[in-house]
Design a protein around this motif. Structure first.
Motif, mmCIF file in Angstrom:
data_model
loop_
_atom_site.group_PDB
_atom_site.id
_atom_site.type_symbol
_atom_site.label_atom_id
_atom_site.label_comp_id
_atom_site.label_asym_id
_atom_site.label_seq_id
_atom_site.Cartn_x
_atom_site.Cartn_y
_atom_site.Cartn_z
ATOM 1 N N ARG A 120 0.835 -1.207 0.000
ATOM 2 C CA ARG A 120 0.000 0.000 0.000
ATOM 3 C C ARG A 120 0.871 1.260 0.000
ATOM 4 N NH1 ARG A 120 -2.206 -3.332 4.093
ATOM 5 N NH2 ARG A 120 -4.066 -4.462 3.407
ATOM 6 N N TYR A 130 2.734 1.739 -3.445
ATOM 7 C CA TYR A 130 1.863 2.208 -4.522
ATOM 8 C C TYR A 130 1.411 3.648 -4.287
ATOM 9 C CZ TYR A 130 -1.828 2.666 -7.896
ATOM 10 O OH TYR A 130 -2.588 3.127 -8.939
ATOM 11 N N SER A 131 1.097 3.977 -3.048
ATOM 12 C CA SER A 131 0.634 5.345 -2.773
ATOM 13 C C SER A 131 1.714 6.364 -3.101
ATOM 14 C CB SER A 131 0.202 5.467 -1.310
ATOM 15 O OG SER A 131 1.306 5.278 -0.445
ATOM 16 N N CYS A 161 5.075 0.974 -12.062
ATOM 17 C CA CYS A 161 4.750 -0.176 -11.205
ATOM 18 C C CYS A 161 5.565 -1.402 -11.605
ATOM 19 C CB CYS A 161 3.259 -0.484 -11.291
ATOM 20 S SG CYS A 161 2.198 0.761 -10.521
ATOM 21 N N LYS A 172 -4.195 -2.423 -6.033
ATOM 22 C CA LYS A 172 -4.319 -0.974 -5.867
ATOM 23 C C LYS A 172 -4.252 -0.276 -7.229
ATOM 24 C CE LYS A 172 -4.181 0.883 -2.354
ATOM 25 N NZ LYS A 172 -5.263 1.365 -1.467
ATOM 26 N N ASP A 222 -7.325 2.277 -9.936
ATOM 27 C CA ASP A 222 -7.134 3.481 -10.752
ATOM 28 C C ASP A 222 -7.289 3.179 -12.236
ATOM 29 O OD1 ASP A 222 -6.670 5.171 -8.586
ATOM 30 O OD2 ASP A 222 -4.537 4.634 -8.506
#
Length: 376
Positions: A255, A258-259, A291, A323, A327
């Motif tokens: 998390r 990715y954030s 990513c 995640k 999006d």
């Protein structure tokens, strides 16, 4: 002790003798003079050595004495060692030594130099500083340094932690069987702080150990975490308990990673804005490229350290892609159904999934549902 001295020189070797008084010294000099058949009879100096010191030397010595007095050293020089709190003084000495070492131009990772270790060993031996006190103070200082952003070698902490754990549980690593209440309390506090630090480092492994550096540090961190989770020094920790902690860290790491990437690419702001769909597709493709690069770096630089938790690293990647899928779906839902503008994104993800050896079931299912209509 002796008060009067004289020297003899033979083939370059100088030997110093001591005698009780000046008369005894004169008798010894005459006896050696007669026995060795010297050409010239030795004569004692006409004035004491202290009177032969030049005025320049006297001025220099006086200046050094004044400097020592101004620095406060005179008080320590004349202090009674039995009246000093040597534990507090040693902790101060060790802390200042560590601060100096951490500010070296070369990275020390918290290790003392051989000369510094010699001084600290000598202080402990002379003034009776207990081994557990020394190591628990050291760990406290290392943890404080780590909180300030200094990189500390986990192997170094492991040594001190193992020593204190052995002492607290009565194994006498230094021959001392008594365990002080203060030692036990400080050790438990250090153990709690150390566990929090290790979990934070594992969660942010990409930032604490970038590109797998320092070499072996992440693997040492995982090993130290296993040691910290042990209830004592004999009973090994349950493997499921270690896996539970590591799984929690890697889930949070997915998390967090990715954030940070999403914030860097401003994807949330772009998705919620009124920019054209083409611009949104370009942003999501760029995000997908970042990513993929992040996960490839994890595989290249950190997979060896997580060798015993490879399945947890796979779960980490799946959470990471989940995640991303949120999006991605938000962007693609606004795309007209009869256009192929998103095909470069599909091609990028498809190439990655085909070349990557680890399964990413959620991402594959998501791509299949999205593109099946277009493909058929």
């Amino acid at each position: 002790g002796k008060f009067c001295f004289f020297n003899t020189v033979r083939e370059g070797d100088c030997v110093t003798y001591a005698s009780e008084d000046d008369t005894d010294r004169q008798l010894w000099v005459q006896a050696i003079y007669r026995a060795t058949g010297q050409t010239h009879k030795p004569v004692a100096p006409s004035q004491p050595a202290a009177q032969r010191i030049s005025s320049t030397q006297m001025h220099k010595m006086a200046g050094e004495a004044d400097k020592a007095k101004r620095a406060g050293l005179e008080e320590f020089l004349h202090a009674d060692p039995c009246q000093c709190d040597h534990v507090a003084l040693f902790r101060r000495l060790q802390l200042l030594t560590l601060d100096y070492r951490l500010n070296d131009p070369y990275t020390s990772l918290g290790w003392f130099s051989p000369g510094q270790v010699f001084v600290l060993d000598e202080y402990c031996a002379r003034y009776g500083v207990r081994g557990c006190q020394r190591h628990v103070f050291y760990m406290e200082d290392l943890l404080n340094a780590a909180d300030k952003g200094f990189m500390i070698d986990p192997t170094l902490i492991h040594y001190s932690f193992a020593f204190c754990a052995s002492h607290v549980h009565g194994n006498r690593p230094d021959g001392i069987g008594t365990v002080l209440y203060d030692e036990r309390v400080r050790f438990e506090d250090v153990k709690r702080r150390l566990k929090e630090l290790l979990m934070r480092q594992i969660t942010e492994f990409r930032y604490y150990f970038p590109f797998g550096r320092p070499e072996g540090a992440l693997k040492g961190t995982l090993s130290l975490l296993e040691r910290v989770l042990m209830k004592d020094i004999v009973t090994p920790v349950d493997a499921d308990e270690v896996r539970k902690v590591v799984r929690s860290c890697l889930e949070e790491a997915a998390r967090l990673n990715y954030s940070r990437i999403a914030d860097f690419s401003n994807i949330e702001e772009i998705v919620q804005s009124d920019v054209p769909t083409e611009k949104k597709l370009e942003s999501i493709v760029h995000l997908a490229e970042m990513c993929i690069e992040v996960l490839q770096q994890n595989e290249e630089h950190h997979s060896e350290a997580f060798a015993w938790f490879s399945d947890l690293l796979v779960e980490h990647a799946e959470i990471f892609w989940a995640k991303f899928a949120v999006d991605m779906l938000t962007v693609l839902e606004n795309q007209p159904p009869d256009v192929w503008d998103s095909f470069p994104l599909f091609q990028l993800l498809n190439d990655y999934l085909r070349s990557d050896g680890e399964p990413c079931g959620d991402l594959k299912s998501c791509c299949t549902l999205l593109y099946s209509t277009l493909l058929y």
